[in-house]
Enzyme design. Structure first.
Site, short mmCIF file in Angstrom:
data_model
loop_
_atom_site.label_atom_id
_atom_site.label_comp_id
_atom_site.label_asym_id
_atom_site.label_seq_id
_atom_site.Cartn_x
_atom_site.Cartn_y
_atom_site.Cartn_z
N ASP A 55 0.77 -1.01 0.40
CA ASP A 55 0.06 0.33 -0.44
C ASP A 55 0.44 1.33 0.39
OD1 ASP A 55 -1.96 -1.44 -0.01
OD2 ASP A 55 -2.12 -1.17 2.08
N ASP A 67 -9.17 -5.69 2.48
CA ASP A 67 -7.81 -5.98 2.35
C ASP A 67 -8.03 -7.60 2.47
OD1 ASP A 67 -6.82 -3.93 0.77
OD2 ASP A 67 -6.24 -3.14 2.81
#
Length: 724
Positions: free
Chosen positions: A45, A369
């Site tokens: 990320d 996620d």
């Protein structure tokens, strides 16, 4: 399998798991420590992992007025509004007060952040989404407004939370006069497509022309190119009989403001990214941010290299995965940035890497996620992430820092090496003891083994428990990152290890057999007497003790004592075994079947034991072919920036150039099809107007549908007088 191997693996994993806590890696799944050592790809990320997650509004456009916060070091937009001659100024003094109040209203009511008491400072601080906190702090500190007071002034009827598909959040409120207002903020290029009006500098809501739309696209692009997260704030005045459960996505919106939010890169991230690349690990950034923002941040981190890397948006990635997988596989090695991505995009990315033999690590902090974290070989969640993300992960980053992932890689490779060190030692020791016992018994007239059962138990303790403690607790070194990951399916015993094992077995076995059959003559002892067999036993034990130092090295490194001062456990075990061996020989003869030895006999035994060190040195001088490659099928699938910097043969350069042209054309066609644009017409035979430069086509290889659409609008706007 050596019987002490499970013990060595358990000790190495347990020791590494505890030590990784000091490096801010909380290991939840035991095996993840070792798996991380073989990672070939990291999908990270951006927010909070590569950046500090401290959001600050640094520039913006509000009601046709551009502003820059002067102390933040941000460049001016350098783009002129065709409908407003005013230039960008520092500060907010030239922005109309009514526009700032309207902006504060939208930021305050359309937010879920709240103020909570900070236990450390005792003050009230904002808690919630970091982007919302940055916007509310901007309203407090720069606009001198009270967001909580503004929020309580209105009746909040419905909140439509942010999700990864819409890339926006909306809140429906009712004012005192009974009118309803829908406040929206989120991804600017997506919300702008729904906008039909904008707020002018005099407070009027004017139609949003194509020229004005192109200008606003240029504003948000320039903000994004400076690495800022760009947020568009819009609203719509509604008249509703009842409040809908689903967000009214078809309502025309009015643009109020575009804000650029700065999220600085962590200082240690570029070095950590480069460390991963030098270690043969491909680093990719997967983010929900704008493509330009993602590319700028990735470039600063060292993930993206202009001209060598490819950036793509999630929509284009999904389309190629479903309809043109061959084309995606062709460009995938250089795909380093995936922007405007959804959780499904991240999961598909992980699946694609694993399908071609990669060992992939993924970071994530949100509930969405979870599938990607579960699918990945090693999932990293954040300490500040959701509980679902943490439960789906294998390791929790206590500092939310990408640099900690590099430390986890180092520990993972160290575990693998420590296990192989133990195997190298254990196989050598077991083979020597077994062969000596067998040959010694066969060669004796009474078939008596030169080693007693108790002595074999003591040897077993040295070779298993104490050796596992010494070799399984070796500390990691930076040199572990100077090689590629060990490919899947590679045997635990390498060629170098095999040479060391066979060479040590030959030396130790020949020496011990000579000592068994000729040593009594040299030392003037009675054949097979207790003292004679004690010399053989003592030499065997000392050989294993000294050979532990040889086992510390798996490569061609000649200095087996390098880094020994950091292996305090090894030093302690060495001293302990030496002391115990002396006690066993000199004081425990009745139990061990040994006899005290003279000083000269001790010198002979120790000298023969220490000879393992020069023998190991000579064995490491034997040349072997080094294999520092990744697994077949994966070598052409991974791209390490800078790895192809070596000069190429002209023929190879021509082939690579043709491949690049074909890839560029394929992505260009895919972008046009997704954007609903007509395919380029065949080149006419007669001279026509100059065509679009090849550089502008190549720049769109980043794979963004919106980038292609923006470029076309820019060209259209330029013909109407827009100055860029």
């Amino acid at each position: 399998m050596p019987e002490g191997l499970p013990l060595a693996v358990s000790i190495s994993l347990a020791y590494s798991m505890k030590s990784m806590m000091k490096d801010n890696c909380l290991v939840r799944i035991f095996s993840a420590c070792e798996t991380m050592g073989g990672a070939t790809a990291i999908c990270s990320d951006k927010t909070g992992t590569l950046t500090t997650n401290n959001m600050t509004v640094v520039q913006g456009w509000v009601a046709e007025r551009n502003f820059v916060i002067p102390e933040m070091g941000v460049r001016s937009l350098t783009v002129q509004d065709p409908d407003s001659p005013s230039e960008e100024k520092d500060g907010l003094d030239h922005v109309p007060q009514w526009a700032l109040e309207k902006l504060c209203e939208g930021l305050s009511v359309n937010s879920t952040a709240v103020k909570e008491l900070d236990s450390s400072s005792g003050a009230l601080k904002w808690a919630g989404d970091k982007t919302e906190i940055g916007l509310l702090e901007f309203a407090e500190d720069k606009l001198k407004q009270d967001p909580l007071h503004i929020r309580n002034m209105y009746d909040t009827r419905k909140v439509y939370p942010f999700n990864s598909e819409k890339k926006r959040m909306s809140t429906l409120i009712r004012k005192g006069g009974g009118e309803e207002v829908l406040h929206t903020k989120g991804a600017p290029e997506l919300i702008l497509a729904q906008c039909t009006q904008y707020v002018s500098s005099n407070g009027d809501c004017l139609p949003l022309s194509e020229v004005k739309r192109a200008y606003l696209m240029s504003v948000l692009t320039i903000m994004a190119l400076q690495g800022n997260r760009v947020i568009l704030v819009a609203f719509a005045d509604l008249s509703l009989d009842e409040f809908p459960e689903d967000e009214p996505v078809d309502e025309p919106l009015t643009v109020l403001a575009i804000l650029g939010i700065q999220n600085p890169i962590r200082a240690e991230v570029p070095a950590a990214v480069r460390g991963c690349q030098l270690a043969g690990i491909s680093v990719r950034m997967v983010t929900g941010d704008n493509l330009h923002t993602a590319v700028t941040i990735a470039t600063r981190c060292g993930i993206y290299q202009e001209g060598h890397s490819i950036a793509m948006e999630g929509a284009a990635f999904r389309d190629m995965f479903r309809n043109d997988k061959a084309g995606l596989i062709e460009i995938f090695p250089k795909l380093q940035v995936l922007a405007r991505s959804s959780p499904e995009d991240k999961r598909l990315l992980v699946h694609l890497i694993q399908r071609y033999g990669g060992v992939v690590s993924v970071t994530g902090d949100g509930t969405s996620d979870g599938p990607a974290l579960k699918l990945a070989d090693v999932g990293f969640s954040m300490r500040t992430g959701t509980e679902i993300a943490q439960c789906s992960s294998d390791i929790v980053l206590l500092d939310d820092n990408f640099a900690s992932i590099l430390k986890a890689v180092k520990w993972g490779r160290n575990i693998n090496d420590n296990v192989r060190k133990f195997i190298q030692f254990q196989v050598t020791s077991n083979a020597v003891v077994v062969l000596l016992t067998f040959i010694g018994a066969v060669g004796d007239s009474s078939n008596q083994s030169p080693l007693s059962a108790v002595q074999l138990l003591w040897l077993n303790m040295i070779m298993d428990t104490l050796a596992a403690l010494a070799l399984a607790t070796e500390q990691p070194t930076d040199e572990l990152l100077d090689r590629n990951p060990i490919p899947k399916g590679t045997g635990l015993i390498s060629v170098r290890m095999l040479i060391n094992i066979i060479g040590q077995i030959i030396y130790q076995l020949v020496t011990l057999l000579l000592l068994l059959h000729k040593g009594h003559v040299w030392l003037e002892l009675e054949y097979r007497s207790v003292e004679h067999t004690t010399v053989v036993f003592n030499t065997l034990v000392l050989m294993q003790i000294w050979n532990e130092f040889n086992a510390r090295k798996l490569s061609d490194e000649w200095n087996v004592f390098s880094g020994i001062t950091r292996s305090k456990c090894h030093i302690a075990v060495f001293i302990l075994m030496m002391w115990f061996q002396f006690v066993v020989v000199e004081s425990l003869g009745n139990y061990m079947g040994t006899a005290p030895l003279s000083l000269d006999e001790w010198r002979v035994c120790n000298a023969l034991g220490m000879m393992c060190l020069p023998v190991g040195f000579l064995l490491r001088l034997i040349p072997i072919k080094k294999d520092n490659s990744v697994s077949p099928g994966l070598s052409t699938f991974l791209f390490i920036p800078g790895a192809d910097a070596a000069p190429l043969h002209p023929r190879d350069r021509l082939i690579r150039g043709l491949q690049k042209v074909r890839t560029t054309a394929r992505i260009e066609m895919r972008m046009r099809n997704m954007a609903g644009l007509p395919s380029p017409e065949p080149e006419p035979t007669e001279p026509t107007e100059p065509t679009e430069p090849a550089a502008s086509i190549a720049s769109r290889i980043r794979g963004s549908v919106h980038s292609a659409d923006t470029a076309l609008r820019f060209r259209s706007a330029s013909t109407h007088g827009t100055k860029l």
